[in-house]
Design an enzyme around this catalytic site. Structure first.
Site, PDB file in Angstrom:
ATOM      1  N   GLY A  50       0.809  -1.220   0.000  1.00  0.00           N
ATOM      2  CA  GLY A  50       0.000   0.000   0.000  1.00  0.00           C
ATOM      3  C   GLY A  50       0.836   1.262   0.000  1.00  0.00           C
ATOM      4  O   GLY A  50       0.300   2.361   0.069  1.00  0.00           O
ATOM      5  N   CYS A  51       2.155   1.126  -0.064  1.00  0.00           N
ATOM      6  CA  CYS A  51       3.048   2.283  -0.125  1.00  0.00           C
ATOM      7  C   CYS A  51       3.677   2.324  -1.518  1.00  0.00           C
ATOM      8  O   CYS A  51       4.081   1.289  -2.034  1.00  0.00           O
ATOM      9  CB  CYS A  51       4.169   2.165   0.910  1.00  0.00           C
ATOM     10  SG  CYS A  51       3.600   2.224   2.604  1.00  0.00           S
ATOM     11  N   GLU A  52       3.761   3.526  -2.096  1.00  0.00           N
ATOM     12  CA  GLU A  52       4.410   3.655  -3.405  1.00  0.00           C
ATOM     13  C   GLU A  52       5.896   3.375  -3.303  1.00  0.00           C
ATOM     14  O   GLU A  52       6.472   2.736  -4.162  1.00  0.00           O
ATOM     15  CB  GLU A  52       4.187   5.056  -3.976  1.00  0.00           C
ATOM     16  CG  GLU A  52       2.810   5.233  -4.568  1.00  0.00           C
ATOM     17  CD  GLU A  52       2.630   6.583  -5.232  1.00  0.00           C
ATOM     18  OE1 GLU A  52       3.621   7.319  -5.428  1.00  0.00           O
ATOM     19  OE2 GLU A  52       1.484   6.893  -5.569  1.00  0.00           O
ATOM     20  N   SER A  53       6.524   3.873  -2.246  1.00  0.00           N
ATOM     21  CA  SER A  53       7.943   3.588  -2.004  1.00  0.00           C
ATOM     22  C   SER A  53       8.030   2.281  -1.219  1.00  0.00           C
ATOM     23  O   SER A  53       7.046   1.826  -0.656  1.00  0.00           O
ATOM     24  CB  SER A  53       8.565   4.703  -1.175  1.00  0.00           C
ATOM     25  OG  SER A  53       8.413   5.940  -1.813  1.00  0.00           O
TER      26      SER A  53
END
Length: 139
Positions: A50-53
Site C-alpha cells: 500500500g506504499c508507493e515507495s
C-alpha cells in the site's frame, strides 16, 4: 492519550520551525535517526503493502508496550516514518488503535505538505502495525 517523550521532542522541534523549507530539512534529519535495518530485515515479509515507495516494518515488545522499527528507500518517507515511530513507540495497543496519523502530522505542521499517496502510505503503515500486534498477541 499519552504523548511519548520522543513525540514531545518532535512536536517542539517542528512547531518552532518557521516554514516548510526548515521543516523539510528537519524531516530529513529525523529520517537519518532511524536505525538501519539489516539486509535480512529488508525482506518481502516485512514490506508494507500500500506504499508507493518501499517500506519495511518490524515490531518487538518491551513489556506491555510495542517498539517498532522501520525504514524506506525514500528519504522524505524515512523522516515521516521516524516521526510516526516517535508517536507510536511505547504506546499500549489500545492507544495505538485510536491513533490518527493525519492528526499527528497536522500537529507537526506537515499534513498540508503530504501528498494523498504519502498519507495513504502512512495509513497503510499504521494498519500494518495493528496487524503485527494482532499476529504477535495470537502467537
Amino acid at each position: 492519550m499519552t504523548l511519548p517523550e520522543n513525540a514531545q521532542a518532535a512536536l517542539h522541534a517542528f512547531t518552532n520551525c518557521p516554514g516548510w523549507e526548515q521543516r523539510a530539512r528537519l524531516l530529513m534529519q529525523w529520517g537519518e535517526r532511524l536505525p538501519p535495518l539489516t539486509e535480512a530485515e529488508r525482506c518481502e515479509a516485512n514490506r508494507v503493502s500500500g506504499c508507493e515507495s518501499q517500506v519495511w516494518l518490524l515490531v518487538d515488545t518491551q513489556g506491555a508496550h510495542w517498539q517498532f522499527r522501520a525504514s524506506s528507500d525514500a528519504r522524505l518517507l524515512r523522516g515521516l516514518l521516524a516521526l510516526l515511530l516517535a508517536r507510536v513507540n511505547g504506546l499500549p495497543p489500545s492507544e495505538l488503535r485510536q491513533l490518527d496519523p493525519a492528526d499527528w502530522f497536522t500537529q507537526l505542521g506537515l499534513a498540508r505538505h503530504l501528498s494523498p499517496s504519502r498519507s495513504n502510505g502512512l495509513q497503510a503503515v499504521l494498519a500494518r502495525m495493528q496487524q503485527l500486534i494482532a499476529l504477535k498477541t495470537q502467537g
